[in-house]
Design a protein around this motif. Structure first.
Motif, short mmCIF file in Angstrom:
data_model
loop_
_atom_site.label_atom_id
_atom_site.label_comp_id
_atom_site.label_asym_id
_atom_site.label_seq_id
_atom_site.Cartn_x
_atom_site.Cartn_y
_atom_site.Cartn_z
N PRO A 236 0.81 -1.23 0.00
CA PRO A 236 0.00 0.00 0.00
C PRO A 236 0.85 1.28 0.00
CG PRO A 236 -0.96 -1.61 1.48
CD PRO A 236 0.36 -2.18 1.05
N ALA A 237 1.93 1.28 0.78
CA ALA A 237 2.80 2.46 0.82
C ALA A 237 3.48 2.67 -0.53
CB ALA A 237 3.85 2.30 1.92
N LEU A 238 3.91 1.58 -1.17
CA LEU A 238 4.53 1.68 -2.49
C LEU A 238 3.53 2.20 -3.51
CD1 LEU A 238 6.86 1.18 -4.47
CD2 LEU A 238 6.09 -1.20 -4.65
N HIS A 239 2.31 1.70 -3.46
CA HIS A 239 1.30 2.15 -4.41
C HIS A 239 0.93 3.62 -4.20
CE1 HIS A 239 0.53 -1.41 -6.75
NE2 HIS A 239 0.42 -2.15 -5.66
N ASP A 240 0.93 4.08 -2.94
CA ASP A 240 0.68 5.50 -2.67
C ASP A 240 1.76 6.36 -3.31
OD1 ASP A 240 -1.58 4.90 -1.25
OD2 ASP A 240 -0.66 5.13 0.73
N MET A 241 3.02 5.93 -3.18
CA MET A 241 4.12 6.66 -3.80
C MET A 241 3.97 6.64 -5.32
SD MET A 241 8.25 6.08 -3.45
CE MET A 241 8.33 6.74 -1.78
N GLU A 243 1.24 6.48 -7.05
CA GLU A 243 0.16 7.41 -7.44
C GLU A 243 0.65 8.85 -7.41
OE1 GLU A 243 -2.85 6.74 -8.68
OE2 GLU A 243 -2.26 4.63 -8.65
N GLU A 244 1.44 9.20 -6.38
CA GLU A 244 1.97 10.56 -6.29
C GLU A 244 2.88 10.89 -7.47
OE1 GLU A 244 3.13 12.57 -2.59
OE2 GLU A 244 2.84 10.63 -1.60
N ILE A 245 3.71 9.93 -7.87
CA ILE A 245 4.61 10.13 -9.00
C ILE A 245 3.82 10.34 -10.29
CG2 ILE A 245 6.33 8.97 -10.47
CD1 ILE A 245 7.41 7.68 -7.89
N CYS A 246 2.82 9.51 -10.49
CA CYS A 246 2.00 9.64 -11.71
C CYS A 246 1.28 10.98 -11.75
CB CYS A 246 1.01 8.49 -11.80
SG CYS A 246 1.78 6.89 -12.15
N ARG A 247 0.78 11.43 -10.60
CA ARG A 247 0.09 12.73 -10.56
C ARG A 247 1.07 13.86 -10.86
NH1 ARG A 247 -2.76 10.51 -6.11
NH2 ARG A 247 -1.26 11.44 -4.66
N PHE A 248 2.26 13.78 -10.30
CA PHE A 248 3.24 14.85 -10.48
C PHE A 248 3.74 14.92 -11.92
CE2 PHE A 248 7.55 16.58 -10.45
CZ PHE A 248 7.39 17.74 -9.70
N LEU A 249 4.06 13.78 -12.48
CA LEU A 249 4.61 13.75 -13.84
C LEU A 249 3.55 13.97 -14.91
CD1 LEU A 249 7.10 10.74 -13.57
CD2 LEU A 249 7.63 13.18 -13.49
N LEU A 259 5.71 2.18 -12.11
CA LEU A 259 5.85 1.43 -10.87
C LEU A 259 7.32 1.11 -10.59
CD1 LEU A 259 4.47 0.09 -8.48
CD2 LEU A 259 4.24 -2.00 -9.83
N LEU A 260 8.11 0.88 -11.63
CA LEU A 260 9.54 0.66 -11.43
C LEU A 260 10.20 1.92 -10.89
CD1 LEU A 260 12.09 -1.05 -11.63
CD2 LEU A 260 12.28 -0.37 -14.03
N VAL A 261 9.81 3.09 -11.39
CA VAL A 261 10.35 4.35 -10.88
C VAL A 261 10.03 4.47 -9.39
CG1 VAL A 261 10.21 6.87 -11.00
CG2 VAL A 261 10.28 5.52 -13.10
N ALA A 262 8.78 4.20 -9.04
CA ALA A 262 8.39 4.27 -7.63
C ALA A 262 9.20 3.31 -6.79
CB ALA A 262 6.89 3.98 -7.50
N THR A 263 9.41 2.11 -7.31
CA THR A 263 10.17 1.09 -6.59
C THR A 263 11.62 1.51 -6.40
OG1 THR A 263 8.76 -0.67 -7.44
CG2 THR A 263 10.94 -1.32 -6.66
N GLN A 264 12.21 2.11 -7.43
CA GLN A 264 13.60 2.55 -7.33
C GLN A 264 13.75 3.62 -6.26
OE1 GLN A 264 13.55 3.22 -11.58
NE2 GLN A 264 15.30 1.89 -11.87
#
Length: 308
Positions: A236-241, A243-249, A259-264
């Protein structure tokens, strides 16, 4: 907001501001690699690295104007630009044995010594007859990352093969993506590590249940998470991050591996797992994943964050 995520967003804005429209080809990749090394983009540092490349190459050398090469050296030597010359000297030795091209310069950024070059040669020979790389030969820069580990090159080659065959046995496709995943795992663990693979198998099973099918573009993500000792309850914490990345970009997540970007970013901090126990910097493991993904180049318009 997670501090690493905020640093990523800050780097995105600074890079887009400095490079303008040209940044659309690399701004995510560069921001990501700076972030996992806890570096804030600074144009003065960037110009110092660029100048060092000019000082140590001939006027006609393409490395002077190749953005990918300059960015790679900036990520490695942002705080020590004087070391660029050492890397370029090692590149001269490297190209006595390998062809000079973009990737040879990137490989040189990972070199530690002349002996490291010999280890690359040995590793390539040891990998030669492995099924895992038969149809997916590794790039020179990937060999340089892998040869940077302390283990005997035969151990490393056998580890890549063992991880590859184990991944295939749990449903991974016989593709270059699986070879890359085996390499990332080996860069992280040296030899085959049963605990890491057991964690990977658990994560793969979970993703199969939630996404119906395990697609190849998820392979590197699972490898990084397993190396970072990620647990299912942290999704859940990874998915929240994510979502934030997708909104920002403001980018279509179908066009790049968000999702790989978020994971990195998520795994770039020692907040989870036991990253300090690895013999190579975790940023290098992340770079090996980044080099085999589409996180850094596409032709969409720049709409990141405050840099519209």
């Amino acid at each position: 907001m997670n501090a690493q995520l905020q640093l990523f967003f800050t780097n995105i804005d600074k890079i887009v501001l400095y490079f303008g429209a040209d940044a659309k080809y690399f701004y995510i990749d560069l921001a990501l690699k700076l972030t996992v090394r806890n570096i804030v983009f600074n144009y003065e540092d960037y110009e110092k690295v660029r100048q060092q490349i000019k000082n140590n190459t001939k006027w006609y050398n393409f490395a002077r104007v190749n953005t990918q090469i300059i960015n790679t050296y900036f990520v490695h030597y942002a705080k020590e630009p004087e070391k660029v010359g050492d890397a370029l000297n090692l590149h001269k030795s490297l190209t006595k044995q390998f062809t000079r091209h973009d990737d040879s310069y990137i490989a040189a950024a990972y070199l530690k010594s002349e002996e490291h070059i010999e280890r690359i040669n040995l590793l390539m020979k040891d990998l030669m007859n492995k099924q895992s790389v038969k149809y997916a030969p590794l790039k020179l820069s990937t060999n340089a990352m892998l040869a940077g580990r302390a283990e005997d090159t035969k151990v490393l080659a056998n580890s890549v093969e063992q991880y590859y065959q184990a991944l295939v046995s749990i449903g991974f496709e016989r593709t270059k993506d699986t070879t890359n995943t085996a390499v990332i795992l080996t860069i992280g663990t040296g030899g085959f590590h049963h605990e890491t693979f057991a964690r990977l198998k658990e994560l793969a099973t979970y993703i199969k249940k939630t996404e119906i099918t395990l697609t190849t573009h998820r392979y590197n993500t699972i490898a990084l998470l397993s190396l970072a000792k990620f647990e299912v309850h942290q999704f859940p914490a990874l998915h929240d991050m994510h979502e934030e990345i997708c909104r920002f970009l403001k980018l279509d997540r179908m066009h790049f591996n968000s999702l790989l970007v978020a994971t990195q970013i998520y795994t770039s901090t020692e907040a989870i797992g036991d990253l300090s126990s690895y013999d190579v910097g975790f940023s290098t493991i992340i770079f090996s994943a980044a080099e085999h993904s589409n996180t850094g180049r596409y032709d969409s318009d720049i709409t990141a964050g405050g840099a519209d």
